[in-house]
Design a protein around this motif. Sequence first.
Motif, PDB file in Angstrom:
ATOM      1  N   LEU A   1     -12.511  44.484  54.921  1.00  0.00           N
ATOM      2  CA  LEU A   1     -12.464  45.424  53.896  1.00  0.00           C
ATOM      3  C   LEU A   1     -13.849  45.523  53.229  1.00  0.00           C
ATOM      4  CD1 LEU A   1      -9.059  45.017  52.503  1.00  0.00           C
ATOM      5  CD2 LEU A   1      -9.646  46.771  54.149  1.00  0.00           C
ATOM      6  N   THR A   2     -14.902  44.699  53.525  1.00  0.00           N
ATOM      7  CA  THR A   2     -16.151  44.436  52.935  1.00  0.00           C
ATOM      8  C   THR A   2     -17.027  45.635  53.346  1.00  0.00           C
ATOM      9  OG1 THR A   2     -15.871  42.062  53.074  1.00  0.00           O
ATOM     10  CG2 THR A   2     -18.034  42.808  52.394  1.00  0.00           C
ATOM     11  N   PRO A   3     -17.653  46.251  52.460  1.00  0.00           N
ATOM     12  CA  PRO A   3     -18.602  47.638  52.839  1.00  0.00           C
ATOM     13  C   PRO A   3     -19.803  47.139  53.448  1.00  0.00           C
ATOM     14  CG  PRO A   3     -18.491  47.253  50.406  1.00  0.00           C
ATOM     15  CD  PRO A   3     -17.422  46.131  50.756  1.00  0.00           C
ATOM     16  N   TRP A   4     -20.381  47.804  53.872  1.00  0.00           N
ATOM     17  CA  TRP A   4     -21.544  47.479  54.725  1.00  0.00           C
ATOM     18  C   TRP A   4     -22.706  47.623  53.562  1.00  0.00           C
ATOM     19  CZ3 TRP A   4     -24.150  46.186  59.006  1.00  0.00           C
ATOM     20  CH2 TRP A   4     -25.423  46.545  59.276  1.00  0.00           C
ATOM     21  N   ASN A   5     -23.580  46.563  53.639  1.00  0.00           N
ATOM     22  CA  ASN A   5     -24.818  46.590  52.999  1.00  0.00           C
ATOM     23  C   ASN A   5     -25.730  47.207  53.223  1.00  0.00           C
ATOM     24  OD1 ASN A   5     -26.869  45.720  51.234  1.00  0.00           O
ATOM     25  ND2 ASN A   5     -26.771  43.464  51.064  1.00  0.00           N
ATOM     26  N   GLU A   6     -26.301  48.302  52.356  1.00  0.00           N
ATOM     27  CA  GLU A   6     -27.301  49.432  53.011  1.00  0.00           C
ATOM     28  C   GLU A   6     -28.547  48.654  53.082  1.00  0.00           C
ATOM     29  OE1 GLU A   6     -26.837  52.228  53.937  1.00  0.00           O
ATOM     30  OE2 GLU A   6     -25.101  52.919  53.024  1.00  0.00           O
ATOM     31  N   GLN A   7     -28.815  47.300  52.720  1.00  0.00           N
ATOM     32  CA  GLN A   7     -30.228  46.622  52.856  1.00  0.00           C
ATOM     33  C   GLN A   7     -30.214  46.113  54.281  1.00  0.00           C
ATOM     34  OE1 GLN A   7     -32.272  47.278  50.156  1.00  0.00           O
ATOM     35  NE2 GLN A   7     -30.757  48.695  49.577  1.00  0.00           N
ATOM     36  N   ASN A   8     -29.170  46.036  54.725  1.00  0.00           N
ATOM     37  CA  ASN A   8     -29.249  45.259  56.272  1.00  0.00           C
ATOM     38  C   ASN A   8     -29.872  46.192  57.173  1.00  0.00           C
ATOM     39  OD1 ASN A   8     -27.619  43.128  55.522  1.00  0.00           O
ATOM     40  ND2 ASN A   8     -25.653  44.285  56.183  1.00  0.00           N
ATOM     41  N   THR A   9     -30.709  45.484  58.237  1.00  0.00           N
ATOM     42  CA  THR A   9     -31.243  46.233  59.311  1.00  0.00           C
ATOM     43  C   THR A   9     -30.592  45.825  60.597  1.00  0.00           C
ATOM     44  OG1 THR A   9     -33.426  45.912  58.036  1.00  0.00           O
ATOM     45  CG2 THR A   9     -33.657  46.563  60.286  1.00  0.00           C
ATOM     46  N   THR A  10     -30.495  47.142  61.194  1.00  0.00           N
ATOM     47  CA  THR A  10     -29.851  46.856  62.551  1.00  0.00           C
ATOM     48  C   THR A  10     -31.041  46.944  63.577  1.00  0.00           C
ATOM     49  OG1 THR A  10     -29.480  49.173  63.067  1.00  0.00           O
ATOM     50  CG2 THR A  10     -27.720  47.969  61.718  1.00  0.00           C
ATOM     51  N   PHE A  11     -30.556  46.663  64.763  1.00  0.00           N
ATOM     52  CA  PHE A  11     -31.442  46.680  65.801  1.00  0.00           C
ATOM     53  C   PHE A  11     -31.853  48.281  66.382  1.00  0.00           C
ATOM     54  CE2 PHE A  11     -27.462  46.089  68.283  1.00  0.00           C
ATOM     55  CZ  PHE A  11     -27.518  47.413  69.117  1.00  0.00           C
ATOM     56  N   LEU A  12     -30.846  49.102  66.140  1.00  0.00           N
ATOM     57  CA  LEU A  12     -30.918  50.394  66.372  1.00  0.00           C
ATOM     58  C   LEU A  12     -32.017  50.931  65.356  1.00  0.00           C
ATOM     59  CD1 LEU A  12     -26.964  51.348  66.437  1.00  0.00           C
ATOM     60  CD2 LEU A  12     -28.801  51.499  68.243  1.00  0.00           C
ATOM     61  N   GLU A  13     -31.998  50.736  64.043  1.00  0.00           N
ATOM     62  CA  GLU A  13     -33.011  51.072  63.473  1.00  0.00           C
ATOM     63  C   GLU A  13     -34.460  50.845  63.702  1.00  0.00           C
ATOM     64  OE1 GLU A  13     -34.384  50.691  58.541  1.00  0.00           O
ATOM     65  OE2 GLU A  13     -32.281  49.912  59.094  1.00  0.00           O
ATOM     66  N   LEU A  14     -34.445  49.452  64.233  1.00  0.00           N
ATOM     67  CA  LEU A  14     -36.038  48.943  64.491  1.00  0.00           C
ATOM     68  C   LEU A  14     -36.370  49.738  65.858  1.00  0.00           C
ATOM     69  CD1 LEU A  14     -35.331  45.239  63.785  1.00  0.00           C
ATOM     70  CD2 LEU A  14     -36.697  46.908  62.611  1.00  0.00           C
ATOM     71  N   MET A  15     -35.486  49.978  66.668  1.00  0.00           N
ATOM     72  CA  MET A  15     -35.486  50.795  68.110  1.00  0.00           C
ATOM     73  C   MET A  15     -36.204  52.021  67.623  1.00  0.00           C
ATOM     74  SD  MET A  15     -34.725  48.856  71.021  1.00  0.00           S
ATOM     75  CE  MET A  15     -33.685  47.656  71.419  1.00  0.00           C
ATOM     76  N   LYS A  16     -35.504  52.637  66.851  1.00  0.00           N
ATOM     77  CA  LYS A  16     -35.597  54.100  66.398  1.00  0.00           C
ATOM     78  C   LYS A  16     -37.167  54.214  65.819  1.00  0.00           C
ATOM     79  CE  LYS A  16     -34.678  58.062  63.299  1.00  0.00           C
ATOM     80  NZ  LYS A  16     -34.946  59.026  64.297  1.00  0.00           N
ATOM     81  N   LYS A  17     -37.646  53.133  65.018  1.00  0.00           N
ATOM     82  CA  LYS A  17     -38.925  53.218  64.350  1.00  0.00           C
ATOM     83  C   LYS A  17     -40.007  53.050  65.406  1.00  0.00           C
ATOM     84  CE  LYS A  17     -37.819  51.412  60.005  1.00  0.00           C
ATOM     85  NZ  LYS A  17     -37.974  50.143  58.764  1.00  0.00           N
ATOM     86  N   SER A  18     -39.593  52.430  66.638  1.00  0.00           N
ATOM     87  CA  SER A  18     -40.629  52.351  67.802  1.00  0.00           C
ATOM     88  C   SER A  18     -40.668  53.265  68.721  1.00  0.00           C
ATOM     89  CB  SER A  18     -40.247  51.168  68.538  1.00  0.00           C
ATOM     90  OG  SER A  18     -39.288  51.155  69.583  1.00  0.00           O
ATOM     91  N   GLY A  19     -39.796  54.493  68.423  1.00  0.00           N
ATOM     92  CA  GLY A  19     -39.566  55.611  69.329  1.00  0.00           C
ATOM     93  C   GLY A  19     -38.665  55.937  70.249  1.00  0.00           C
ATOM     94  N   TYR A  20     -37.718  54.929  70.145  1.00  0.00           N
ATOM     95  CA  TYR A  20     -36.221  55.219  70.880  1.00  0.00           C
ATOM     96  C   TYR A  20     -35.509  56.217  70.276  1.00  0.00           C
ATOM     97  CZ  TYR A  20     -36.644  51.001  74.127  1.00  0.00           C
ATOM     98  OH  TYR A  20     -37.114  50.330  75.229  1.00  0.00           O
ATOM     99  N   TYR A  21     -34.714  57.060  71.287  1.00  0.00           N
ATOM    100  CA  TYR A  21     -33.798  57.846  70.695  1.00  0.00           C
ATOM    101  C   TYR A  21     -32.595  56.788  70.779  1.00  0.00           C
ATOM    102  CZ  TYR A  21     -30.642  61.841  70.761  1.00  0.00           C
ATOM    103  OH  TYR A  21     -29.422  62.766  70.429  1.00  0.00           O
TER     104      TYR A  21
END
Length: 476
Positions: free
Chosen positions: A108-128
Amino acid sequence: MSLKTSRRRLIKAGGLAATGLALSGWPLLKKARAAERPNFLFILTDDQRHDALSAAGHPFLRTPNIDWLAKTGARFTNAFVTTSLCSPSRASFLTGQYAHRHGVLNNLTPWNEQNTTFLELMKKSGYYTGFIGKWHMPGKGLPDLAGQGKVDEFISFTAVAGQGVYWNCPLVRNGRSMKKDGYISEVLNGLAIDFLRQARGRNFCLCLSHKAAHAPFQAPEAYRGIYDQEDLRLPPEYLAHGLNFKFCAPHSSSGILRRGTMEDEYRRYCETLKALDDSLARVFEELAKLKLLEQTVIIFAGDNGYLWGEHKLVDKRFAYEESIRIPLLVRAPGIVSSPGQNIDRMVLNIDLAPTLLELAGLPVPGEMQGASFRPLLEGKNVPWRKSFLYEYPYDPPYALPGLLAVRTETMKLVKYEKNKLPDELYDIENDPRELSSLSSNPAHADRKRQLQTELERLALEAGLPRNSALGRILED
């Protein structure tokens, strides 16, 4: 293959797949060109314990499509979660962090918007990038990951507090309602195929997060009853004494707690996993059609284990092996040194994110607490962990107290919040089913002290706050 297929065709298709999907022309591993960045497909299932697949020796459940990953890649035989509960574990996979660090402590704990996922880092490097399926970190609805530019595609659901439903589940795509009727495993795999087609020509990273096989277990009609005549080989402690209802999770919707129904529930669980395995063939076949198999790393894992009568329990949460061990299979062309190998080093869910980033040639952020297991895939003899920390924060209304545990290659020590339950000490090497606690045996007092010291070291290394409820366990 549609899940409306008749049972005769299902059996025929399963028999073909059981020979290894390479028979349909799918290649085994070839050396990928070093200059190419790989694509990534991470498939996550729900409540699938480590031995709930035929590659792990299950007595009757046949999972030829999942097994294909083991035959053409590697299977980790000692893979674990750091918290055996859906939401915390899923957040750990995404962030590479322990629950006390990423903040998702229960379902029931909400996601912390400050967390960084591997998806976010992949997107920044040019991944779809994409996330499709069960998010289950509710808060006030779903996070707007696509709107915030953290992924390109975000498709999930909010029904039943984020658990979703098996049939005609309402979906949310990039913040807007989306209608896709049908069986949830088939729907999610179909959306994954759409993603793969959209990504063609671009490097992609997709997290395909399934609802199956969470209670209440449901499979399409063609699968119902296929295991009714099977010997379930349930644990002797359950057969002799039934379930310990004080500590079993209240799955009232599935009826697990009605004494005598666990056998039926376990059969439905296996049917649900079989339906998922059959449906995954579509995704793998699409990768082959798009000629992307040799450029794609496929990782398959479960979000936690599950007790089916062991210790007279039906649930996860506990630190017992059946609860914390998960399936983890990796098909990585040009990286796995010996396709078909089993790797017995201890790996964790928090290792996934740093592994994917390293394979993509990206730096691993210092806040990630796991370690890349790429060297293990490559067959390298590198220094590796000899122990790990397991944590479970108290999750009301469930009766199990918060706990900490340390698991080494041969031993395990479990300590409970405020000493609400006795310490447990197991010699896993000689007592793999953890039936005889040695905690109160004076002959093992030194071993217990050594494990207590190791538990404290691991907690300090992981940054567990000493003034938290779990941290105070170390003072008791």
